[in-house]
Design a protein around this motif. Sequence first.
Motif, PDB file in Angstrom:
ATOM      1  N   PRO A  14     -28.028 -36.254 -44.899  1.00  0.00           N
ATOM      2  CA  PRO A  14     -29.086 -37.086 -45.481  1.00  0.00           C
ATOM      3  C   PRO A  14     -30.317 -37.252 -44.585  1.00  0.00           C
ATOM      4  CG  PRO A  14     -26.952 -38.056 -45.922  1.00  0.00           C
ATOM      5  CD  PRO A  14     -26.710 -36.905 -44.973  1.00  0.00           C
ATOM      6  N   ALA A  15     -30.128 -37.442 -43.292  1.00  0.00           N
ATOM      7  CA  ALA A  15     -31.276 -37.615 -42.391  1.00  0.00           C
ATOM      8  C   ALA A  15     -32.164 -36.378 -42.381  1.00  0.00           C
ATOM      9  CB  ALA A  15     -30.799 -37.924 -40.975  1.00  0.00           C
ATOM     10  N   LEU A  16     -31.558 -35.219 -42.518  1.00  0.00           N
ATOM     11  CA  LEU A  16     -32.333 -33.977 -42.538  1.00  0.00           C
ATOM     12  C   LEU A  16     -33.080 -33.813 -43.862  1.00  0.00           C
ATOM     13  CD1 LEU A  16     -29.832 -31.574 -40.765  1.00  0.00           C
ATOM     14  CD2 LEU A  16     -31.926 -32.572 -39.823  1.00  0.00           C
ATOM     15  N   ARG A  17     -32.444 -34.216 -44.939  1.00  0.00           N
ATOM     16  CA  ARG A  17     -33.131 -34.154 -46.239  1.00  0.00           C
ATOM     17  C   ARG A  17     -34.380 -35.027 -46.221  1.00  0.00           C
ATOM     18  NH1 ARG A  17     -27.836 -34.458 -48.460  1.00  0.00           N
ATOM     19  NH2 ARG A  17     -28.194 -36.623 -49.060  1.00  0.00           N
ATOM     20  N   ALA A  18     -34.258 -36.208 -45.646  1.00  0.00           N
ATOM     21  CA  ALA A  18     -35.402 -37.123 -45.578  1.00  0.00           C
ATOM     22  C   ALA A  18     -36.498 -36.550 -44.675  1.00  0.00           C
ATOM     23  CB  ALA A  18     -34.952 -38.483 -45.068  1.00  0.00           C
ATOM     24  N   HIS A  19     -36.114 -36.021 -43.541  1.00  0.00           N
ATOM     25  CA  HIS A  19     -37.087 -35.454 -42.601  1.00  0.00           C
ATOM     26  C   HIS A  19     -37.754 -34.208 -43.191  1.00  0.00           C
ATOM     27  CE1 HIS A  19     -38.717 -35.492 -38.535  1.00  0.00           C
ATOM     28  NE2 HIS A  19     -38.544 -34.192 -38.471  1.00  0.00           N
ATOM     29  N   HIS A  20     -37.037 -33.507 -44.053  1.00  0.00           N
ATOM     30  CA  HIS A  20     -37.581 -32.308 -44.693  1.00  0.00           C
ATOM     31  C   HIS A  20     -38.824 -32.647 -45.520  1.00  0.00           C
ATOM     32  CE1 HIS A  20     -37.813 -28.436 -46.603  1.00  0.00           C
ATOM     33  NE2 HIS A  20     -37.716 -29.006 -47.783  1.00  0.00           N
ATOM     34  N   LEU A  21     -38.869 -33.833 -46.090  1.00  0.00           N
ATOM     35  CA  LEU A  21     -40.056 -34.243 -46.847  1.00  0.00           C
ATOM     36  C   LEU A  21     -41.296 -34.256 -45.956  1.00  0.00           C
ATOM     37  CD1 LEU A  21     -38.639 -37.095 -49.096  1.00  0.00           C
ATOM     38  CD2 LEU A  21     -39.288 -34.768 -49.777  1.00  0.00           C
ATOM     39  N   ASP A  22     -41.148 -34.713 -44.716  1.00  0.00           N
ATOM     40  CA  ASP A  22     -42.259 -34.671 -43.763  1.00  0.00           C
ATOM     41  C   ASP A  22     -42.678 -33.232 -43.486  1.00  0.00           C
ATOM     42  OD1 ASP A  22     -42.329 -37.434 -43.466  1.00  0.00           O
ATOM     43  OD2 ASP A  22     -41.025 -37.414 -41.703  1.00  0.00           O
ATOM     44  N   SER A  23     -41.689 -32.380 -43.360  1.00  0.00           N
ATOM     45  CA  SER A  23     -41.962 -30.962 -43.104  1.00  0.00           C
ATOM     46  C   SER A  23     -42.724 -30.339 -44.271  1.00  0.00           C
ATOM     47  CB  SER A  23     -40.635 -30.229 -42.858  1.00  0.00           C
ATOM     48  OG  SER A  23     -40.849 -28.859 -42.682  1.00  0.00           O
ATOM     49  N   GLN A  24     -42.310 -30.662 -45.488  1.00  0.00           N
ATOM     50  CA  GLN A  24     -43.007 -30.127 -46.662  1.00  0.00           C
ATOM     51  C   GLN A  24     -44.428 -30.660 -46.742  1.00  0.00           C
ATOM     52  OE1 GLN A  24     -40.779 -30.313 -50.407  1.00  0.00           O
ATOM     53  NE2 GLN A  24     -40.592 -28.115 -50.109  1.00  0.00           N
ATOM     54  N   TYR A  25     -44.632 -31.909 -46.384  1.00  0.00           N
ATOM     55  CA  TYR A  25     -45.973 -32.475 -46.390  1.00  0.00           C
ATOM     56  C   TYR A  25     -46.864 -31.741 -45.387  1.00  0.00           C
ATOM     57  CZ  TYR A  25     -49.860 -35.703 -46.404  1.00  0.00           C
ATOM     58  OH  TYR A  25     -51.115 -36.234 -46.509  1.00  0.00           O
TER      59      TYR A  25
END
Length: 190
Positions: free
Chosen positions: A115-126
């Motif tokens: 889950p922590a990686l999924r959330a951080h992935h949103l920052d990466s996509q941004y």
Amino acid sequence: MTSLRDRRRIETRQAIQAHAIRLFLDRGYDATTVTEVAEAAGVSAMTVYRHFATKEDLVLYDDYDQVTAATVAARPETESLHQRIGLALVEMAATAIAAEKAMLLARLSLMISVPALRAHHLDSQYATQSAIVTALCGPSPDPAEEFRVRATAGACLGATHVALVRWAESDGHADLPELMRQALGFAFAT
């Protein structure tokens, strides 16, 4: 031309990331500490943090944002905006698979399951979205054009993300560029 110092920095970063991915897959993401990653890579924890600001970055960090943005900008201007962005993302995926399929698959598998990686992935996509906007609109874009490009880039990134997840769930057996083309087709069907 890359200097010897820059090459060593890249090699160190890649070695740290490879050890981190291996440990996260073997022991679990939450059960593995940054200190254990540092020990496995033969560096100090400070060196790990010099290369990766967060534990999540050990999985999600890559150098693709600027390359992706340049690939988008190099696409023919005769293509529609979603074609320029989407086809550049397909091209980048094909290149990534050819260069490092196992690493990409491992990173995606972790991103899906933690889950922590999924959330951080949103920052990466941004960050990827912002790089694309800057590449196509420049540093001081017209607000209406920036909105159009950002919305289209977000939709393309969302569609290709779904394809990446499907590809990871197939353990890399599916044809990722084709999955991405299909997902983009679903998203932009008229």
